[in-house]
Enzyme design. Structure first.
Site, PDB file in Angstrom:
ATOM      1  N   ASN A 274     105.903  15.942 -56.363  1.00 39.43           N
ATOM      2  CA  ASN A 274     105.025  14.788 -56.520  1.00 39.43           C
ATOM      3  C   ASN A 274     105.843  13.504 -56.452  1.00 39.43           C
ATOM      4  O   ASN A 274     107.000  13.488 -56.851  1.00 39.43           O
ATOM      5  CB  ASN A 274     104.291  14.866 -57.867  1.00 39.43           C
ATOM      6  CG  ASN A 274     102.925  14.216 -57.820  1.00 39.43           C
ATOM      7  OD1 ASN A 274     102.068  14.644 -57.053  1.00 39.43           O
ATOM      8  ND2 ASN A 274     102.712  13.181 -58.607  1.00 39.43           N
TER       9      ASN A 274
ATOM     10  N   THR B 183      99.397  15.744 -56.979  1.00 43.32           N
ATOM     11  CA  THR B 183      98.328  15.528 -57.964  1.00 43.32           C
ATOM     12  C   THR B 183      98.896  14.915 -59.231  1.00 43.32           C
ATOM     13  O   THR B 183      99.976  15.303 -59.685  1.00 43.32           O
ATOM     14  CB  THR B 183      97.575  16.840 -58.299  1.00 43.32           C
ATOM     15  OG1 THR B 183      96.681  16.597 -59.411  1.00 43.32           O
ATOM     16  CG2 THR B 183      98.503  17.993 -58.659  1.00 43.32           C
TER      17      THR B 183
ATOM     18  N   HIS C  68      86.533  20.772 -56.286  1.00 44.07           N
ATOM     19  CA  HIS C  68      85.634  19.619 -56.349  1.00 44.07           C
ATOM     20  C   HIS C  68      84.689  19.529 -55.156  1.00 44.07           C
ATOM     21  O   HIS C  68      84.123  18.479 -54.887  1.00 44.07           O
ATOM     22  CB  HIS C  68      86.454  18.336 -56.504  1.00 44.07           C
ATOM     23  CG  HIS C  68      87.176  18.270 -57.814  1.00 44.07           C
ATOM     24  ND1 HIS C  68      88.277  17.469 -58.045  1.00 44.07           N
ATOM     25  CD2 HIS C  68      86.954  18.920 -58.984  1.00 44.07           C
ATOM     26  CE1 HIS C  68      88.692  17.637 -59.296  1.00 44.07           C
ATOM     27  NE2 HIS C  68      87.908  18.516 -59.885  1.00 44.07           N
TER      28      HIS C  68
HETATM   29  P1  NAD Z   1      95.497  11.201 -57.991  1.00 46.41           P
HETATM   30  O1  NAD Z   1      95.219  10.033 -57.120  1.00 46.41           O
HETATM   31  O2  NAD Z   1      95.160  11.101 -59.418  1.00 46.41           O
HETATM   32  O3  NAD Z   1      97.053  11.533 -57.905  1.00 46.41           O
HETATM   33  C1  NAD Z   1      97.695  11.680 -56.672  1.00 46.41           C
HETATM   34  C2  NAD Z   1      99.141  11.979 -56.970  1.00 46.41           C
HETATM   35  O4  NAD Z   1      99.776  12.314 -55.756  1.00 46.41           O
HETATM   36  C3  NAD Z   1      99.919  10.811 -57.584  1.00 46.41           C
HETATM   37  O5  NAD Z   1     100.646  11.287 -58.710  1.00 46.41           O
HETATM   38  C4  NAD Z   1     100.852  10.369 -56.464  1.00 46.41           C
HETATM   39  O6  NAD Z   1     102.118   9.937 -56.963  1.00 46.41           O
HETATM   40  C5  NAD Z   1     101.026  11.637 -55.679  1.00 46.41           C
HETATM   41  N1  NAD Z   1     101.262  11.428 -54.255  1.00 46.41           N
HETATM   42  C6  NAD Z   1     100.661  10.562 -53.411  1.00 46.41           C
HETATM   43  N2  NAD Z   1     101.087  10.745 -52.155  1.00 46.41           N
HETATM   44  C7  NAD Z   1     101.997  11.755 -52.218  1.00 46.41           C
HETATM   45  C8  NAD Z   1     102.807  12.408 -51.249  1.00 46.41           C
HETATM   46  N3  NAD Z   1     102.783  12.061 -49.956  1.00 46.41           N
HETATM   47  N4  NAD Z   1     103.628  13.407 -51.655  1.00 46.41           N
HETATM   48  C9  NAD Z   1     103.704  13.772 -52.976  1.00 46.41           C
HETATM   49  N5  NAD Z   1     102.971  13.176 -53.935  1.00 46.41           N
HETATM   50  C10 NAD Z   1     102.127  12.190 -53.557  1.00 46.41           C
HETATM   51  O7  NAD Z   1      94.819  12.474 -57.299  1.00 46.41           O
HETATM   52  P2  NAD Z   1      94.320  13.850 -57.952  1.00 46.41           P
HETATM   53  O8  NAD Z   1      95.282  14.317 -58.972  1.00 46.41           O
HETATM   54  O9  NAD Z   1      93.954  14.733 -56.821  1.00 46.41           O
HETATM   55  O10 NAD Z   1      92.969  13.454 -58.722  1.00 46.41           O
HETATM   56  C11 NAD Z   1      92.044  12.556 -58.161  1.00 46.41           C
HETATM   57  C12 NAD Z   1      90.642  13.086 -57.884  1.00 46.41           C
HETATM   58  O11 NAD Z   1      90.172  12.367 -56.754  1.00 46.41           O
HETATM   59  C13 NAD Z   1      90.545  14.518 -57.497  1.00 46.41           C
HETATM   60  O12 NAD Z   1      89.497  15.054 -58.212  1.00 46.41           O
HETATM   61  C14 NAD Z   1      90.171  14.528 -56.009  1.00 46.41           C
HETATM   62  O13 NAD Z   1      89.080  15.377 -55.781  1.00 46.41           O
HETATM   63  C15 NAD Z   1      89.683  13.156 -55.704  1.00 46.41           C
HETATM   64  N6  NAD Z   1      90.198  12.590 -54.426  1.00 46.41           N
HETATM   65  C16 NAD Z   1      90.239  13.382 -53.307  1.00 46.41           C
HETATM   66  C17 NAD Z   1      90.726  12.859 -52.130  1.00 46.41           C
HETATM   67  C18 NAD Z   1      90.768  13.760 -50.906  1.00 46.41           C
HETATM   68  O14 NAD Z   1      89.985  14.690 -50.800  1.00 46.41           O
HETATM   69  N7  NAD Z   1      91.711  13.534 -49.996  1.00 46.41           N
HETATM   70  C19 NAD Z   1      91.174  11.540 -52.058  1.00 46.41           C
HETATM   71  C20 NAD Z   1      91.104  10.755 -53.222  1.00 46.41           C
HETATM   72  C21 NAD Z   1      90.617  11.305 -54.409  1.00 46.41           C
END
Ligand code: NAD
Length: 239
Positions: A211, A189, A120
């Site tokens: 996760n 994720t 992304h």
């Molecule tokens: P999502 O928010 O949909 O899911 C995150 C998942 O991670 C959840 O299922 C949650 O339970 C789990 N989680 C959270 N903290 C955790 C931990 N410490 N250990 C294990 N699991 C944990 O995120 P996604 O699937 O990446 O999709 C969201 C979209 O948003 C992506 O396309 C991404 O590019 C973008 N995004 C990126 C960032 C970043 O770059 N840090 C931040 C927010 C969103």
């Protein structure tokens, strides 16, 4: 046997592991994800993040896009956590061939990972839509409202917005790494964002899911760890 010891065993038996991750990898660095209880979806905004971070919204409301983007997508103080660091160590030791990430924060590279496939894009790269001039993160942080190039064009983050397509070369490299992997570790994720989430199906090796909340891949996992990814990976020994 602790769940991380089971993961250690799978890693010890593997020659070509790949990691596939998302926003949950960076929550332990203080960057909120989208779908956790304290994620961006639970906060009140006039629009959901998927709407604001869409191509159409960017075109129609760039000012509002950048207000949200600066406030919620940029965390310049964030540092790599134990998950980023361990993955970099595993790559340096020849155990991990690639990190495939949906994250845009650049923390894997900051931790030392080299083969990072950013599905992304990255907030660290920004380009003028008119003349193509490159800008770093500082240009976005230090500007107000809509960031402008010296030529007057709008500077757009090299981040894949909803409704935009993923970079073909990055996908091809991710698919190749997944096809060649004998172990896939999926972590942090929700696997809710496509087409990125669909890529994991290219791996025919063993599967580990780490996760905090359930995912659609849990039923297929050889090892399922419902917990914090940084904490889990920090236990691993890199030989
Ligand atoms: P999502 O928010 O949909 O899911 C995150 C998942 O991670 C959840 O299922 C949650 O339970 C789990 N989680 C959270 N903290 C955790 C931990 N410490 N250990 C294990 N699991 C944990 O995120 P996604 O699937 O990446 O999709 C969201 C979209 O948003 C992506 O396309 C991404 O590019 C973008 N995004 C990126 C960032 C970043 O770059 N840090 C931040 C927010 C969103």
């Amino acid at each position: 046997m602790e769940n991380w010891e089971q993961l250690q065993k799978l890693l010890d038996e593997s020659k070509r592991a790949v990691f596939f991750g998302g926003a949950g990898v960076s929550t332990e660095s203080g960057i909120p994800d989208f779908r956790s209880t304290d994620g961006l979806y639970r906060q009140t905004y006039a629009y959901p993040p998927e709407t604001i971070l869409s191509h159409r919204f960017f075109e129609r409301n760039p000012e509002e896009f950048f207000r949200f983007y600066r406030a919620k997508m940029l965390c310049p103080q964030a540092k790599p956590n134990a998950a980023h660091r361990k993955l970099a160590e595993l790559e340096a030791a020849g155990k991990l061939t690639a990190v495939i990430t949906q994250n845009i924060d650049g923390l894997h590279q900051a931790a030392g990972s080299r083969n990072v496939l950013e599905l992304h894009g990255s907030v660290l790269r920004n380009t003028c839509r008119s003349c193509g001039k490159f800008y770093g993160l500082e240009a976005i942080l230090s500007s107000e409202g809509i960031p402008r190039c010296s030529c007057g064009g709008i500077i757009k983050p090299d981040v894949v917005l909803y409704e935009e397509s993923l970079d073909g070369d990055t996908i091809a490299r991710a698919v190749r790494a997944l096809e060649q992997a004998d172990l896939l570790i999926v972590g942090g994720t929700s696997l809710a964002v496509y087409p990125a989430a669909g890529l994991v199906n290219y791996c025919k090796g063993r599967l580990v899911v780490i996760n905090k909340s359930p995912t659609s891949l849990d039923v297929k996992a050889d090892l399922l760890i419902q917990g914090r990814i940084g904490e889990t990976l920090s236990h691993l020994r890199v030989l």
